[in-house]
Scaffold this active site. Structure first.
Site, PDB file in Angstrom:
ATOM      1  CG  ASN A 100      -0.350  -0.244   2.517  1.00 44.01           C
ATOM      2  OD1 ASN A 100       0.713  -0.850   2.596  1.00 44.01           O
ATOM      3  ND2 ASN A 100      -0.980   0.218   3.576  1.00 44.01           N
ATOM      4  CG  HIS A 185      -7.184  -5.846   7.111  1.00 42.17           C
ATOM      5  ND1 HIS A 185      -6.387  -5.634   8.195  1.00 42.17           N
ATOM      6  CD2 HIS A 185      -8.274  -5.049   7.271  1.00 42.17           C
ATOM      7  CE1 HIS A 185      -6.960  -4.730   8.989  1.00 42.17           C
ATOM      8  NE2 HIS A 185      -8.105  -4.356   8.446  1.00 42.17           N
ATOM      9  CG  ASP A 311       0.303  -4.229  11.735  1.00 39.42           C
ATOM     10  OD1 ASP A 311       0.502  -4.002  10.526  1.00 39.42           O
ATOM     11  OD2 ASP A 311      -0.684  -3.799  12.349  1.00 39.42           O
ATOM     12  N   GLY A 330      -1.697   2.805  13.392  1.00 39.54           N
ATOM     13  CA  GLY A 330      -0.522   1.946  13.257  1.00 39.54           C
ATOM     14  C   GLY A 330       0.604   2.325  14.190  1.00 39.54           C
TER      15      GLY A 330
END
Lengths: 429, 315
Positions: A100, A185, A311, A330
Site C-alpha cells: 500500500n 485483512h 505489523d 498503526g
C-alpha cells in the site's frame, strides 16, 4: 569472506527440532556448513574466524510477514535503509513488505522498481507482496500469475478486506488453480465504519466509535466458507478477538487448511493501555480486552495461530498529534518484536520454542521461502540474543525513521546481540 | 551564603476542566457552591463583577452551538473578562491547519482561558497539553460536556434540595450523547441512582460499567424516578439504520404525560436543548412550568459557567 564458527551457543531451530548447546559453522559462501552439539572446531577450516557466543541463544533470522516500508511515496515515514537498520537491530532478516505504497504495488513494473530499489538500498532480505485487487478497490484481482513470476510472495490489500463476496469467491477460485498466497485483512467496513478502537467500556468512556469483534469474525466466516469450495493458500493477516479464534478452531479442527497471523500489538497490549487518548496505540485491528489477549496467546500455544508479525507501520508525528478519531493508525514494531514476544516466555505463557517457531519457520513455510531455518546448506541468516537482559524501550533510540512506538518506556527482557545476514555480521549491539 | 531563588523554574501549571471524570466530589461540590452565589448576581439589575478583569477568554467553537456558546460568552463578560469568540467555520482550520497549529497560534496571544467545543472526543485533552492557559471543555464528541452536567446538578439541587438519594432517568440517544455521559458520572458522584433508557441501537456497549442500570422500556426505566432527563434525538440518526421512524420512536421513547406517570408523582423533566418537540418530548409537557425545568437549566447555566471560569482561571 572467511569461514566463521560460532561457538558456545544455545541453538534453537524449530525447523529441525533443535534446542541444544553447540556450534555453527558458516562457509565461505555464507551458508550453514554444519550445526549442532556435535560440531567441533576442527569442522571449520583452521583460518576460520571464531566467535564465542557465551551461551547466548542463536536462532534463525526472524521472518516478519507484515511490515510497511515507505518507498515509494512515503519516504518521510520510512525508507529501505532505515527499515533495514531497525529490522537487523531486532534480529529480523527477512521482511514481507506491504504494497500500500504510493503508487501501489499492483502491477509488474512497480514490482521491478521495488525489487531493484530494495536491492540497492536495503540490507535485509525483502519479499514484496502485491495488492490483491487493483487500486485496492476490492473489485478486480491483480495479475496473480505475472506478478508471482516477478517475485511476489503473496497478495493482500493490507488495511482493506475485499468486501464483495462475489469478488472474493472469484479471487479464491482463480488463486486455487495457480497456487498463490492470499493474505486477508479481515474487517467488514460497514460494521467498522468510523471505528477507531474496540467497542466496549473504553470506547463508551472515551466517546469514540467502536469496532465490534463481529466486523472481523464475519469476514473470516465468509472466507472460510468460500475456502471450502475453493481450496487456495489462504492466510488471515491478523486476528484480534477470542470470537475469531473460536471460528478458526472449529474450521481447523474440521480439517480446513489455512493459516493465521497475529500482531505483536494484540499480544502485548489491551484496550486499557489506550488510557487518555494515546494515539500511538491506535492500531488495526484494534486492541481488545485482556481476555482476548489471553485467548490469542493460548491460540499460539495450541497452533491455531501460526505466526506473529510486527505489523510495523511507521507514521510521522504530525499524523499522530491529532484528535484520536483523526489520528493515523498503526505503530512501529519491527525492532521490538522479539523482546515483546519473549515476554510470553518470561511470564510462562508460552514455551520458548513455540515463540521462535512463530517467528521463523512458520512464516517461511506459509510464504514458501527458503528462510527461517538453519539446516545444513541454508542461508546463514542468524539472530543471537540474550534471553534475560533487561532494558527499557525508548522511542528516540529506535532506528526506525518514525518513532510511533506503542510500547514507549516498556521494560522488557531479552536483547538482540548480533544479527548475521548471509553469514556476514550485519548488526552488533 | 545566600541562595538565590530560581523562581523561573517553578512554573504555575494551569488547571483544566476537561470532564467530570477528572473531578473529585469535593471539586464538584465547590463549583456548585460557587455557582449558587452567582444566581443572585445574575438576577440583580447590576450583573457585572470584576473578578476576571484583565483576563482574556477565547471561545473556540468548532461545532455550531447557540446556548452553550452564548452562555459562556455572557458568563465571561459578567465576570469582566475580555471575551473573544472564534468563528472557526471561516478560520484557517478550513484551510488545512490542524487543531495543534491553531492552539499554538492562540497560545501566542496569551489568553487566560480557552473554552473549546469540538466534534472529536478528546480534542480538549490534546489542546490542554499544548497551551499554557486554562482549557474548559464545552463539549467534545460523544465524550463529555462537564458544564452541562454541572448546571443540571445545580438545577436539581435548586428544586429538590439535594441530589443524594434521588433516582434519575436519562432517556434517548445515549450512544451519541456527551451530556448523558457527563451526567452519569456526576449524578453517581453526588449519590444519585441513575437509569438509562434507550433502544438497543442507541445504547453504548458496556454502559453498565459506568455505574448505571440500563433499560429499553420506559415503563421499567422510569419507575420510581425523581428526575427525567430527555436527550435530543438528532435528525441525522433518523437517516441511518438506528431507528425505523420518528413515529415509532415517539411511540416508544417519546415522553408524554402518560409515560411520565411511570415516574414518581413529583418527578421533574429536564432537557439540554434544543428540543425536538413531538419526537422525544410532547410539546405541552415541555412547556409545563410545573414539571419542566428547561428554562431554569438555561438560566443556571450562566451561573455554573461563571463559577467554572472563576475557579479555573489562573490568578
Amino acid at each position: 569472506m572467511t569461514e566463521k564458527i560460532l561457538i558456545n551457543a544455545r541453538i534453537i531451530d524449530p525447523s529441525q527440532g533443535m534446542d541444544e548447546k553447540g556450534s555453527v559453522v558458516i562457509d565461505k559462501s555464507g551458508k550453514i556448513k554444519s550445526i549442532g552439539k556435535g560440531v567441533k572446531k576442527t569442522d571449520a577450516t583452521p583460518s576460520a574466524e571464531i566467535i564465542d557466543l557465551k551461551n547466548n541463544i542463536l536462532i534463525p533470522g526472524i521472518v516478519d510477514m507484515k511490515a510497511f516500508v515507505g518507498e515509494p511515496g512515503y519516504e518521510y515515514k520510512e525508507n529501505f535503509r532505515t527499515l533495514s537498520h531497525a529490522a537487523l537491530a531486532g534480529g529480523v532478516t527477512s521482511i514481507v513488505t506491504m504494497p500500500n505504497t504510493k503508487p501501489l504495488i499492483d502491477n509488474v513494473s512497480m514490482v521491478d522498481f521495488i525489487i531493484r530499489r530494495g536491492r540497492d538500498k536495503a540490507s535485509v532480505n525483502l519479499f514484496p507482496s502485491a495488492t490483491l485487487t487493483r487500486e485496492i478497490e476490492g473489485k478486480q484481482m491483480t495479475e496473480f500469475g505475472l506478478l508471482s513470476v516477478k517475485g511476489i510472495v503473496g497478495f493482500t490489500d493490507v488495511v482493506k478486506a475485499v468486501q464483495s463476496t462475489e469478488t472474493m469467491a472469484k479471487i479464491m477460485n482463480y488463486a486455487s488453480d495457480i497456487g498463490v498466497l492470499i493474505m486477508q485483512h479481515a474487517e467488514d467496513y460497514e460494521l467498522s465504519k468510523n471505528g477507531c478502537i474496540n467497542e466496549g467500556e473504553v470506547s463508551t468512556r472515551l466517546g469514540l466509535q467502536g469496532i465490534s469483534y463481529i466486523a472481523e469474525k464475519i469476514i473470516i466466516e465468509r472466507d472460510l466458507s468460500l475456502l471450502n469450495e475453493f481450496p487456495c493458500r489462504y492466510h488471515i493477516n491478523q486476528i484480534s478477538s477470542k470470537e475469531s479464534l473460536e471460528v478458526i478452531k472449529r474450521n481447523k479442527e474440521s480439517g480446513l487448511n489455512f493459516t493465521v497471523g497475529v500482531s505483536i500489538n494484540n499480544l502485548s497490549l489491551n484496550e486499557n493501555d489506550i488510557g487518555d487518548f494515546k494515539t500511538f496505540l491506535k492500531v488495526s485491528p484494534p486492541l481488545r480486552l485482556e481476555d482476548d489477549r489471553l485467548a490469542l496467546v493460548e491460540g499460539i500455544k495450541f497452533g491455531l495461530i501460526d505466526v506473529i508479525v510486527s505489523d510495523h507501520t511507521p507514521e510521522d508525528e504530525e499524523g499522530k498529534r491529532l484528535p484520536f478519531a483523526q489520528a493515523a493508525t498503526g505503530a512501529i514494531g519491527i525492532e521490538t518484536l522479539l523482546p515483546l514476544a519473549l515476554e510470553m516466555y518470561h511470564n510462562e505463557s508460552l514455551p520458548l520454542k513455540k515463540i521462535i517457531e512463530t517467528l521463523t519457520i512458520n512464516p517461511a513455510k506459509i510464504l514458501k521461502i527458503n528462510k527461517g531455518t538453519l539446516k545444513k546448506g541454508a542461508d546463514a541468516d542468524i539472530c543471537v540474543f540474550n534471553l534475560d537482559m533487561p532494558w527499557v524501550i525508548k522511542a528516540n533510540l529506535l532506528k526506525s525513521k518514525s518513532k510511533n512506538t506503542a510500547v514507549e518506556e516498556r521494560k522488557v527482557q531479552g536483547k538482540v546481540l548480533m544479527t548475521f545476514l548471509n553469514g556476514k555480521l550485519a548488526f552488533k549491539s | 551564603m545566600a541562595v538565590k531563588k530560581n523562581t523561573l523554574a517553578i512554573k504555575d501549571q494551569p488547571k483544566h476542566l476537561l470532564g467530570i471524570q477528572n473531578l473529585s466530589v469535593q471539586e464538584a461540590n465547590d463549583i456548585l457552591k460557587e455557582a449558587k452565589t452567582f444566581i443572585k448576581l445574575n438576577r440583580s439589575s447590576s450583573k457585572k463583577s470584576d473578578i476576571l478583569r484583565g483576563k482574556t477568554q477565547i471561545n473556540l467553537f468548532f461545532e455550531p452551538s447557540t446556548r452553550t456558546q452564548s452562555s459562556f460568552d455572557l458568563a465571561g463578560k459578567r465576570l469582566g473578562a475580555d471575551v473573544m469568540t472564534m468563528n472557526v467555520a471561516n478560520s484557517a482550520l478550513k484551510k488545512g491547519e490542524t487543531l495543534m497549529d491553531t492552539a499554538m497560534t492562540l497560545n501566542a496571544m496569551h489568553p487566560d482561558i480557552i473554552v473549546i467545543r469540538h466534534q472529536d472526543s478528546g480534542a480538549p485533552n490534546l489542546l490542554s497539553q499544548k497551551v499554557n492557559c486554562t482549557v474548559i471543555n464545552a463539549g467534545d464528541g460523544w465524550r463529555e460536556h462537564p458544564t452541562q452536567a454541572l448546571l443540571d446538578a445545580l438545577t436539581i439541587i435548586n428544586r429538590k434540595g439535594k441530589i443524594e438519594g434521588l433516582k434519575i432517568a436519562i432517556c434517548g440517544d445515549i450512544l451519541h450523547s456527551r451530556v448523558a455521559r457527563s451526567n452519569i458520572y456526576l449524578m453517581n458522584m453526588l449519590g444519585a441512582e441513575v437509569n438509562v433508557i434507550a433502544p438497543k441501537t442507541l445504547m453504548p456497549k458496556s454502559i453498565e460499567r459506568l455505574g448505571v442500570r440500563s433499560f429499553t422500556d420506559m415503563k421499567q426505566g422510569l419507575g420510581g424516578c425523581d428526575i427525567v432527563m430527555m436527550l435530543r434525538l438528532q435528525n441525522e440518526r433518523m437517516q441511518g439504520s438506528f431507528l425505523p421512524s420518528k413515529r415509532e420512536y415517539y411511540e416508544f421513547y417519546g415522553l408524554t404525560p402518560e409515560k411520565l406517570k411511570f415516574a414518581n408523582k413529583d418527578a421533574l423533566i429536564m432537557h439540554p436543548g434544543p428540543m425536538n418537540r413531538g419526537v422525544e418530548i410532547d410539546t405541552k409537557l415541555a412547556d409545563d412550568i410545573n414539571v419542566s425545568l428547561v428554562k431554569e437549566q438555561v438560566e443556571l447555566g450562566v451561573a455554573v459557567r461563571m463559577a467554572c471560569l472563576k475557579m479555573y482561571c489562573k490568578k
